[in-house]
Design a protein around this motif. Structure first.
Motif, mmCIF file in Angstrom:
data_model
loop_
_atom_site.group_PDB
_atom_site.id
_atom_site.type_symbol
_atom_site.label_atom_id
_atom_site.label_comp_id
_atom_site.label_asym_id
_atom_site.label_seq_id
_atom_site.Cartn_x
_atom_site.Cartn_y
_atom_site.Cartn_z
ATOM 1 N N UNK A 282 0.832 -1.202 0.000
ATOM 2 C CA UNK A 282 0.000 0.000 0.000
ATOM 3 C C UNK A 282 0.863 1.246 0.000
ATOM 4 N N UNK A 283 1.948 1.229 0.786
ATOM 5 C CA UNK A 283 2.858 2.373 0.832
ATOM 6 C C UNK A 283 3.540 2.573 -0.519
ATOM 7 N N UNK A 284 3.980 1.494 -1.151
ATOM 8 C CA UNK A 284 4.620 1.603 -2.456
ATOM 9 C C UNK A 284 3.660 2.196 -3.483
ATOM 10 N N UNK A 285 2.414 1.757 -3.464
ATOM 11 C CA UNK A 285 1.414 2.290 -4.388
ATOM 12 C C UNK A 285 1.157 3.765 -4.119
ATOM 13 N N UNK A 286 1.161 4.154 -2.843
ATOM 14 C CA UNK A 286 0.936 5.555 -2.493
ATOM 15 C C UNK A 286 2.048 6.441 -3.042
ATOM 16 N N UNK A 287 3.280 5.940 -2.990
ATOM 17 C CA UNK A 287 4.422 6.729 -3.449
ATOM 18 C C UNK A 287 4.336 7.061 -4.937
ATOM 19 N N UNK A 288 3.693 6.195 -5.710
ATOM 20 C CA UNK A 288 3.598 6.407 -7.158
ATOM 21 C C UNK A 288 2.187 6.786 -7.602
ATOM 22 N N UNK A 289 1.333 7.117 -6.645
ATOM 23 C CA UNK A 289 -0.065 7.420 -6.978
ATOM 24 C C UNK A 289 -0.197 8.607 -7.924
#
Length: 233
Positions: A76-83
């Protein structure tokens, strides 16, 4: 009074002095000193009228490694970083889940929460992706990548073949270091629990530690996720 205006590419003082993300374009009469800080490149400016200004260009992390245990919130954090990057390519290393209904359900949940504009590549052949120019990559995850590489190298049944896996880890690290893409990758930390009972799993644990340590040394940012909280390390 001096005016400092910031934007995505840097800042401008009085409309003439340009402060880039990683450098300065000088202007007559302005004195500028720069200092590297954990937050980025700090500019201290003295204007022709003697006013003092300061601005920090945020650090740009081209390579980010997100670590954590199971269900720690790392994906979830990785996805947030590239949102904010609509053209991100999601690189799935765990296969399509067709042989395992539970795994297929997990994959479906991941797909449902990702932006519809993101691309998808299902592969463990990561080096060509890292070596080619293109949009940002989100690699999820190195844990499954290692397990499948060990399958390909038949290490589970012949531990002496671990040298081939180590060679692939080094090639991956070289491509990770040299990539021109913005890349965020997820990996599990598996070495903090009990010592596995069988030699194959112990070897996997040790190789996973090698992957994480090698890539962390070559990353601008390393994040640790625990219980849904993220800590920079």
């Amino acid at each position: 009074m001096a005016e400092l205006i910031t934007g995505p590419d840097g800042a401008v003082v009085d409309g003439v002095l340009r402060l880039g993300i990683d450098g300065v374009v000088g202007a007559a009469g302005y004195e500028v000193t720069t200092t590297r800080t954990p937050s980025g490149l700090r500019y201290d400016i003295r204007t022709p009228t003697g006013e003092q200004l300061s601005w920090t260009a945020p650090a740009v992390a081209q390579r980010t490694l997100v670590l954590g245990g199971a269900r720690s919130g790392k994906s979830t954090e990785a996805e947030r970083l590239l949102a904010g990057h609509a053209d991100t390519v999601y690189v799935a290393t765990g296969g399509d889940g067709s042989a395992d209904p539970e795994w297929a359900e997990r994959i479906a949940l991941h797909r449902a929460r990702r932006p519809a504009s993101w691309g998808l590549v299902e592969t463990i052949d990561l080096v060509p992706l890292l070596e080619s120019p293109g949009p940002p990559l989100l690699i999820d995850c190195f844990t499954l990548w290692l397990a499948r590489v060990m399958d390909e190298c038949e290490v589970w049944t012949d531990h002496s073949r671990a040298a081939e896996v180590e060679r692939r880890i080094e090639h991956l690290a070289e491509a990770w270091t040299a990539t021109t893409r913005l890349v965020v990758a997820v990996s599990n930390e598996v070495g903090s629990g009990v010592v596995p009972a069988d030699a194959g799993t112990r070897l996997y644990r040790d190789l996973m530690g090698r992957v994480n340590a090698t890539l962390a040394r070559r990353s601008e940012t390393v994040l640790w996720c625990v219980a849904g909280r993220t800590i920079a390390i």
